[in-house]
Scaffold this motif. Structure first.
Motif, mmCIF file in Angstrom:
data_model
loop_
_atom_site.group_PDB
_atom_site.id
_atom_site.type_symbol
_atom_site.label_atom_id
_atom_site.label_comp_id
_atom_site.label_asym_id
_atom_site.label_seq_id
_atom_site.Cartn_x
_atom_site.Cartn_y
_atom_site.Cartn_z
ATOM 1 N N ALA A 98 0.894 -1.230 0.081
ATOM 2 C CA ALA A 98 0.196 0.009 0.024
ATOM 3 C C ALA A 98 0.944 1.111 0.075
ATOM 4 O O ALA A 98 0.402 2.118 -0.668
ATOM 5 N N VAL A 99 1.810 1.186 0.758
ATOM 6 C CA VAL A 99 2.750 2.397 0.734
ATOM 7 C C VAL A 99 3.431 2.432 -0.627
ATOM 8 O O VAL A 99 3.609 3.590 -1.214
ATOM 9 N N LEU A 100 4.098 1.586 -1.271
ATOM 10 C CA LEU A 100 4.536 1.589 -2.530
ATOM 11 C C LEU A 100 3.696 2.304 -3.583
ATOM 12 O O LEU A 100 3.891 3.015 -4.324
ATOM 13 N N LYS A 101 2.278 1.855 -3.496
ATOM 14 C CA LYS A 101 1.299 2.220 -4.349
ATOM 15 C C LYS A 101 1.149 3.822 -4.078
ATOM 16 O O LYS A 101 0.975 4.634 -5.033
ATOM 17 N N ARG A 102 1.017 4.296 -2.782
ATOM 18 C CA ARG A 102 0.906 5.560 -2.466
ATOM 19 C C ARG A 102 1.977 6.347 -3.135
ATOM 20 O O ARG A 102 1.746 7.567 -4.145
ATOM 21 N N ILE A 103 3.270 5.842 -2.888
ATOM 22 C CA ILE A 103 4.494 6.743 -3.388
ATOM 23 C C ILE A 103 4.458 6.825 -4.968
ATOM 24 O O ILE A 103 4.650 7.767 -5.298
ATOM 25 N N ALA A 104 4.075 5.711 -5.491
ATOM 26 C CA ALA A 104 4.091 5.616 -6.977
ATOM 27 C C ALA A 104 3.144 6.581 -7.703
ATOM 28 O O ALA A 104 3.476 7.359 -8.590
#
Length: 219
Positions: free
Chosen positions: A188-194
């Motif tokens: 979820a964090v990677l998706k947000r940062i992307a």
């Protein structure tokens, strides 16, 4: 990350690895799975720059420098104890001219200040995020450091999605004893940062969820 918190984390890591750094690489090769897969997938451009966040003993940097002889490598770690071992290993392998090391905090780093680099072509984090409190900030900063066409590569502990529950409980307990905490929020964090930084994202569970592999790519 405040200076006090940074100092606390540095002291903790120095205490943890003051002795353990001497046999760290031997013991970790049995369960830090996916590290060499990450190295093989880096594919930096000729003359490109590669940064490892949380380089530890420099084991990964040395493997990567041998695998990609046309690239320049940089790594930093918060622990001076680990860096002492890293410097000895790099010099011992004759790679001092291709691998540059520095002390830095993964939650508050600047590649210009550390290495005189404006941007880098590849950033990688190998079993680092599960060990540092400011792990989300580390990903954000690593992504921001990417040059056009650059990519951020991550491998770390997964959540044992397709493995027995008792195996997860036992292993996670042993990891926690060494201040290692697998990040279940990582996808979820990677998706947000992307989304925030306009990056594309690849995410792959490895070894039945024992490890997670991810890549953020800047166009």
């Amino acid at each position: 990350m405040s200076e006090a918190r940074t100092g606390d984390q540095k002291s903790l890591m120095d205490d943890v690895y003051a002795l353990h750094r001497h046999f760290y690489d031997f013991t970790r090769k049995f369960y830090l799975l996916g590290r060499d897969r990450l190295v093989r997938r880096l594919a930096p451009p000729p003359g490109g720059t590669v940064l490892e966040v949380g380089c530890g003993t420099a084991r990964n940097l040395i493997v990567a420098a041998k695998h990609w002889p046309d690239a320049r490598f940089h790594g930093f770690d918060i622990s001076e104890a680990m860096l002492e071992t890293a410097r000895q290993s790099v010099e011992g392998k004759g790679l001092g001219d291709r691998i540059t090391l520095a002390q830095g905090d993964a939650g508050n780093f600047d590649v210009q200040a550390l290495f005189g680099l404006e941007k880098v072509d590849r950033v990688f984090m190998s079993y680092t995020l599960s060990m540092i409190p400011p792990w989300q900030e580390a990903i954000e900063l690593g992504a921001k450091a990417l040059a056009p066409g650059g990519s951020l590569h991550i491998v770390d502990f997964g959540q044992y999605e397709r493995l027995p529950g008792f195996a997860k409980r036992l292993h996670f307990k042993s990891l926690n004893d060494f201040h290692v905490f697998p990040r279940r929020e990582l996808p979820a964090v990677l998706k947000r940062i992307a989304e925030e930084q306009g990056l594309s994202m690849e995410f792959t569970p490895l070894y039945r969820g024992y490890a997670w592999s991810a890549t953020l790519i800047r166009a």
